[in-house]
Design a protein around this motif. Sequence first.
Motif, PDB file in Angstrom:
ATOM      1  N   ASP A 137     -23.506 -26.468 -38.379  1.00 26.37           N
ATOM      2  CA  ASP A 137     -25.271 -26.226 -38.556  1.00 26.37           C
ATOM      3  C   ASP A 137     -25.399 -25.672 -37.213  1.00 26.37           C
ATOM      4  O   ASP A 137     -25.489 -25.687 -36.104  1.00 26.37           O
ATOM      5  N   THR A 138     -26.790 -24.502 -37.836  1.00 25.42           N
ATOM      6  CA  THR A 138     -27.193 -23.493 -36.552  1.00 25.42           C
ATOM      7  C   THR A 138     -28.657 -23.743 -36.965  1.00 25.42           C
ATOM      8  O   THR A 138     -29.578 -22.668 -35.867  1.00 25.42           O
ATOM      9  N   THR A 139     -29.246 -24.763 -36.532  1.00 29.75           N
ATOM     10  CA  THR A 139     -30.305 -24.986 -36.987  1.00 29.75           C
ATOM     11  C   THR A 139     -31.344 -24.982 -35.325  1.00 29.75           C
ATOM     12  O   THR A 139     -32.285 -23.851 -35.214  1.00 29.75           O
ATOM     13  N   LEU A 140     -30.588 -24.677 -33.953  1.00 36.80           N
ATOM     14  CA  LEU A 140     -30.917 -25.570 -32.838  1.00 36.80           C
ATOM     15  C   LEU A 140     -30.930 -23.302 -32.598  1.00 36.80           C
ATOM     16  O   LEU A 140     -31.854 -23.586 -31.402  1.00 36.80           O
ATOM     17  N   ARG A 141     -30.372 -22.510 -33.041  1.00 38.96           N
ATOM     18  CA  ARG A 141     -30.232 -20.866 -32.523  1.00 38.96           C
ATOM     19  C   ARG A 141     -30.427 -20.369 -33.304  1.00 38.96           C
ATOM     20  O   ARG A 141     -31.434 -20.035 -33.088  1.00 38.96           O
ATOM     21  N   ASP A 142     -29.499 -20.276 -34.657  1.00 38.59           N
ATOM     22  CA  ASP A 142     -30.572 -19.000 -35.344  1.00 38.59           C
ATOM     23  C   ASP A 142     -31.197 -19.475 -35.949  1.00 38.59           C
ATOM     24  O   ASP A 142     -32.440 -18.898 -36.219  1.00 38.59           O
TER      25      ASP A 142
ATOM     26  N   GLY B 299     -14.329 -19.331 -42.938  1.00 41.66           N
ATOM     27  CA  GLY B 299     -16.321 -20.156 -42.917  1.00 41.66           C
ATOM     28  C   GLY B 299     -17.148 -19.088 -43.076  1.00 41.66           C
ATOM     29  O   GLY B 299     -16.648 -17.531 -43.352  1.00 41.66           O
ATOM     30  N   VAL B 300     -18.384 -19.142 -43.516  1.00 38.34           N
ATOM     31  CA  VAL B 300     -19.006 -17.301 -44.464  1.00 38.34           C
ATOM     32  C   VAL B 300     -20.324 -18.624 -44.101  1.00 38.34           C
ATOM     33  O   VAL B 300     -20.423 -19.806 -43.597  1.00 38.34           O
ATOM     34  N   HIS B 301     -21.536 -17.367 -42.988  1.00 37.75           N
ATOM     35  CA  HIS B 301     -22.301 -17.179 -42.485  1.00 37.75           C
ATOM     36  C   HIS B 301     -22.882 -16.708 -43.588  1.00 37.75           C
ATOM     37  O   HIS B 301     -23.159 -15.354 -43.147  1.00 37.75           O
ATOM     38  N   CYS B 302     -24.492 -17.117 -44.272  1.00 35.82           N
ATOM     39  CA  CYS B 302     -25.302 -16.167 -44.944  1.00 35.82           C
ATOM     40  C   CYS B 302     -26.135 -16.387 -44.525  1.00 35.82           C
ATOM     41  O   CYS B 302     -27.266 -17.621 -43.876  1.00 35.82           O
ATOM     42  N   HIS B 303     -27.424 -14.844 -44.750  1.00 33.89           N
ATOM     43  CA  HIS B 303     -28.670 -15.030 -44.691  1.00 33.89           C
ATOM     44  C   HIS B 303     -29.372 -14.799 -45.644  1.00 33.89           C
ATOM     45  O   HIS B 303     -28.976 -14.870 -46.473  1.00 33.89           O
ATOM     46  N   ASN B 304     -30.711 -15.088 -46.348  1.00 33.42           N
ATOM     47  CA  ASN B 304     -31.581 -15.415 -47.428  1.00 33.42           C
ATOM     48  C   ASN B 304     -32.106 -14.263 -47.842  1.00 33.42           C
ATOM     49  O   ASN B 304     -33.586 -14.613 -48.893  1.00 33.42           O
TER      50      ASN B 304
ATOM     51  N   GLN C 170     -15.253 -23.423 -44.590  1.00 35.34           N
ATOM     52  CA  GLN C 170     -16.685 -23.882 -43.228  1.00 35.34           C
ATOM     53  C   GLN C 170     -17.531 -22.964 -43.966  1.00 35.34           C
ATOM     54  O   GLN C 170     -17.758 -22.067 -44.148  1.00 35.34           O
ATOM     55  N   VAL C 171     -18.835 -23.464 -44.346  1.00 41.43           N
ATOM     56  CA  VAL C 171     -20.045 -23.655 -44.188  1.00 41.43           C
ATOM     57  C   VAL C 171     -20.959 -23.229 -43.215  1.00 41.43           C
ATOM     58  O   VAL C 171     -21.283 -24.351 -42.310  1.00 41.43           O
ATOM     59  N   GLN C 172     -21.269 -22.292 -42.726  1.00 40.97           N
ATOM     60  CA  GLN C 172     -22.696 -21.914 -41.255  1.00 40.97           C
ATOM     61  C   GLN C 172     -23.968 -22.191 -41.863  1.00 40.97           C
ATOM     62  O   GLN C 172     -24.429 -21.105 -43.684  1.00 40.97           O
ATOM     63  N   GLY C 173     -25.096 -22.773 -41.465  1.00 37.81           N
ATOM     64  CA  GLY C 173     -26.653 -22.966 -41.979  1.00 37.81           C
ATOM     65  C   GLY C 173     -27.558 -24.007 -41.283  1.00 37.81           C
ATOM     66  O   GLY C 173     -27.169 -24.430 -40.294  1.00 37.81           O
TER      67      GLY C 173
ATOM     68  N   ARG D 163     -36.315 -14.184 -40.440  1.00 40.90           N
ATOM     69  CA  ARG D 163     -36.783 -13.048 -41.792  1.00 40.90           C
ATOM     70  C   ARG D 163     -36.865 -14.148 -42.354  1.00 40.90           C
ATOM     71  O   ARG D 163     -37.731 -14.652 -42.723  1.00 40.90           O
ATOM     72  N   CYS D 164     -35.805 -13.789 -43.539  1.00 48.06           N
ATOM     73  CA  CYS D 164     -35.884 -15.336 -44.830  1.00 48.06           C
ATOM     74  C   CYS D 164     -34.992 -16.252 -44.859  1.00 48.06           C
ATOM     75  O   CYS D 164     -35.189 -17.040 -45.762  1.00 48.06           O
ATOM     76  N   GLY D 165     -34.767 -16.435 -43.873  1.00 48.09           N
ATOM     77  CA  GLY D 165     -33.741 -17.718 -43.368  1.00 48.09           C
ATOM     78  C   GLY D 165     -32.406 -17.965 -43.672  1.00 48.09           C
ATOM     79  O   GLY D 165     -32.078 -16.634 -43.789  1.00 48.09           O
ATOM     80  N   ASN D 166     -31.665 -18.827 -43.109  1.00 43.59           N
ATOM     81  CA  ASN D 166     -30.443 -18.841 -43.356  1.00 43.59           C
ATOM     82  C   ASN D 166     -29.869 -19.298 -44.390  1.00 43.59           C
ATOM     83  O   ASN D 166     -30.345 -20.411 -45.408  1.00 43.59           O
ATOM     84  N   THR D 167     -28.623 -20.054 -44.774  1.00 39.69           N
ATOM     85  CA  THR D 167     -28.179 -21.333 -46.306  1.00 39.69           C
ATOM     86  C   THR D 167     -28.559 -22.564 -45.919  1.00 39.69           C
ATOM     87  O   THR D 167     -28.526 -22.480 -44.633  1.00 39.69           O
ATOM     88  N   ASN D 168     -29.269 -22.733 -46.619  1.00 43.14           N
ATOM     89  CA  ASN D 168     -29.925 -24.194 -46.299  1.00 43.14           C
ATOM     90  C   ASN D 168     -28.834 -25.420 -46.700  1.00 43.14           C
ATOM     91  O   ASN D 168     -28.741 -25.883 -48.133  1.00 43.14           O
ATOM     92  N   LEU D 169     -28.723 -25.787 -45.482  1.00 39.29           N
ATOM     93  CA  LEU D 169     -27.623 -26.842 -45.617  1.00 39.29           C
ATOM     94  C   LEU D 169     -28.610 -27.778 -46.843  1.00 39.29           C
ATOM     95  O   LEU D 169     -27.279 -28.548 -46.716  1.00 39.29           O
ATOM     96  N   ILE D 170     -29.978 -28.156 -46.526  1.00 39.42           N
ATOM     97  CA  ILE D 170     -30.356 -29.526 -47.070  1.00 39.42           C
ATOM     98  C   ILE D 170     -30.058 -29.269 -48.864  1.00 39.42           C
ATOM     99  O   ILE D 170     -29.555 -30.330 -49.216  1.00 39.42           O
TER     100      ILE D 170
END
Length: 526
Positions: free
Chosen positions: A8-13, A203-208, A227-230, A238-245
Amino acid sequence: MEKVYIYDTTLRDGTQGEGISLSVDDKLKIARLLDRFGIHYIEGGWPGSNPKDMEFFQKVKKLSLKTSKITAFGSTRRPGVPAEKDENLQKILESGVETVAIFGKTWDFQVTHALNTTLDNNLDMIEDSVRYLKSHGLEVMFDAEHFFDGFKSNPEYALHALKRAEQAGADWIVLCDTNGGTLPDELAAIVKTVKEKLQTPIGVHCHNDSECAVANSLAAVRAGATQVQGTINGYGERCGNTNLISLIPNLQIKQGYVCVPEEKLRLLTSLSRQVHEIANVSPPNNQPFVGLSAFAHKGGMHVSAVLKSPETYEHLPPDQVGNARRVLVSELSGQSNLLYKARELNIELDKSNPACKSLIQKIKQMEHEGYQYEGAEASFELMLRQGLGETEEVFSLESIQILVEKTADAPVKMVAVIKMRVYDEVVHTAAEGNGPVHALDNALRKALSSFFPEIRKMQLTDYKVRVLNGEEATAAKVRVWIESSDGKNRWSTVGVSANIIEASWQALSDSMRYFLLYGKEPVAMK
């Protein structure tokens, strides 16, 4: 079942999203929530970028987290600066974390145009940085920035960059779709190729930016990423990151991967809404899985089918993710909607009751006039009980006067004068307020409080006005929506009129009536 690690990168990204700002205390609260939910890695921030992030890393040590590893974020060393003298890398070590994610360039275009260095020097920077952090005992993730664009431009160089990180001892290689422009089929093919070339977990880190972040992350896992980052609720630049929810239930419920402990999935809705609250963001009603409307049914035929078999219009049971089914009552309603809502409110009503048909017609007429009961269920319940003869008319209005005083050197003063009947007694009272609705609320409360002292416990907590027919300009009809609370419960009411005072009176008086209907323990308040 195969395990997928959630980062989870909510606190940074996430905080790079427009309108998202978190204090240190906010970040600590979210970290507790993520740990309780079962997230494997929590990226706390970039220690070298600002004092707030470094403060977070110092304070988070006192939380005694049980599940999550706190991770710092940073970049590879600067061109021409040895790793041991790079300020960014030193700040990471000072933060006291045991896990770090460092990003480096893997797109040749970015190396020459953004980093302004040579391709070979960039590879040295990647290897030196990973090796240095590993020599201090850290778990190191190499975030391959712009990897998918880099692979499409120069696959040999992009893969070589990954290899240098692997040779230096990286524990994870994270492929980043930094611009968010890659589509699921091409992303999956690239991940599969990388998987064949590396021994290190991916792992993978995707923007939306293409509305594909969740789909891309799912495709990456099927292609071999573990691993998935989001971010929670998809916050991000911009349009955000992978929504972990959305990602977590799709992976775990629909595809059989293990992301969090099974029993924690029921906390998904609560987690989403609490993070929205901390970030001061209004939750989108239509947010998948967790939104207020995610399992809401409005059309009469849909409701009839759902009452027989929920799977007819629900892709999974709402309680599996901590949400709840809702049946809405509107001009589209049929008998099934009304019967369901009555049962939900513990009101006895069956289709043989003649009142059922007349109530449906009344609802449709009221919605035609501009009323909307989907978000004002207290007004709806009052109308339903009144139609069934289950309510007593405790008070009724005889007249209202709103007096306005404005002088050149003082703010506007409002006074509401109310004459009303409470049971068989006529009450005449007045009260001031900052505006007409405030004055009206104070006067109504004053008139009722001597009969019902408990009314002092309730208060108006939100007030919204919506113009319904803007082409009429200042003569337009308005809908007033009011939320009230007694400190424990909240309920909402609605009023509609071409006069904002009259619409406000309708919503205010409904709010008081609803509270008095239940007294101290309002059983249906939300």
